[in-house]
Scaffold this active site. Sequence first.
Site, PDB file in Angstrom:
ATOM      1  N   HIS A 122      42.519  12.837 -40.536  1.00 54.67           N
ATOM      2  CA  HIS A 122      42.240  13.229 -39.154  1.00 54.67           C
ATOM      3  C   HIS A 122      43.497  13.181 -38.306  1.00 54.67           C
ATOM      4  CE1 HIS A 122      41.986   8.815 -38.473  1.00 54.67           C
ATOM      5  NE2 HIS A 122      42.363   9.122 -37.247  1.00 54.67           N
TER       6      HIS A 122
ATOM      7  N   HIS B  17      44.147  10.026 -27.041  1.00 50.93           N
ATOM      8  CA  HIS B  17      43.596   8.881 -27.789  1.00 50.93           C
ATOM      9  C   HIS B  17      44.172   7.560 -27.291  1.00 50.93           C
ATOM     10  CE1 HIS B  17      42.159   6.393 -31.013  1.00 50.93           C
ATOM     11  NE2 HIS B  17      43.265   6.387 -31.710  1.00 50.93           N
TER      12      HIS B  17
ATOM     13  N   HIS C 129      51.123   4.675 -32.321  1.00 53.06           N
ATOM     14  CA  HIS C 129      50.172   5.255 -31.379  1.00 53.06           C
ATOM     15  C   HIS C 129      50.793   5.305 -29.977  1.00 53.06           C
ATOM     16  CE1 HIS C 129      47.156   4.256 -34.517  1.00 53.06           C
ATOM     17  NE2 HIS C 129      46.428   5.194 -33.952  1.00 53.06           N
TER      18      HIS C 129
HETATM   19 MN    MN Z   1      42.921   8.000 -35.339  1.00 51.02          MN
END
Ligand code: MN
Length: 248
Positions: free
Chosen positions: A58, A64, A192
């Site tokens: 994914h 996010h 991230h």
């Molecule tokens: Mn993810």
Amino acid sequence: MNVVDLTTPLSAATPTLELPDPFVNLIDFSIDYQSEYDDRGPFWKHANIHTGEHIGTHIDAPVHWISGRGGKDVSEIEPTRLVGPAVVIDFSERAADDPDLLIDVSDIASWESANGAFPDNCWLLVRTGWDSRGHDRNEFLNKYDGGSHTPGFTAECAQWLAERDEISGVGVETVGIDAGGAASLEPAFPMHYHLLGHDKYGLTSLKNLQRLPSQGAVIVVAPLPIEGGTGSPARVFAFVDSTGGGAR
Ligand code: MN
């Protein structure tokens, strides 16, 4: 051109990230047949699927992460950023010796010194051998001593990659783009934090990277264009010149 499928099949057994309490986890994937050529639908078989966004192979979209909260959702990522040259770097021997391996700036920089600079609009794909554990949730998540032990990147490397204009995204074989122990880095989950904060994208649970040349393949990352979505399962293909014209 040879086509290489880099995607993990989706099923109820697909390993997903497991956040500790008090954080809320997404659901696992499931498929729920509503008819199977029977009274409920005599000529057809069809199903509802139930899934979290962040499952299997994914993509992580900028929105996010808190650092990308004003950024793109998964439907807003331009297709031109989802297709590009793949640079494949193999860290599988080191990851086999050290499941907590953190790839640092020098590791990537020394690869570039030996092999040449990254091309524009590229995806960096990092091989760790972790795809060989994908059939077994426990092996894949590798939890012991109160944490998950899977390879990733240092915070410095995450920031350095995020600030490079020629990189569209980074793909890994593990369940997430950050190391299993990345909660203890500064900032926490630096891949991230930095990548998604710089309009770059993460790609997880890739397989078959060993079938790609280190340079010369082109990948196509095809997430579902879910409006407002923070990520999506993605089909990922690589095209490899079967004449061997791509550099190795
Ligand atoms: Mn993810």
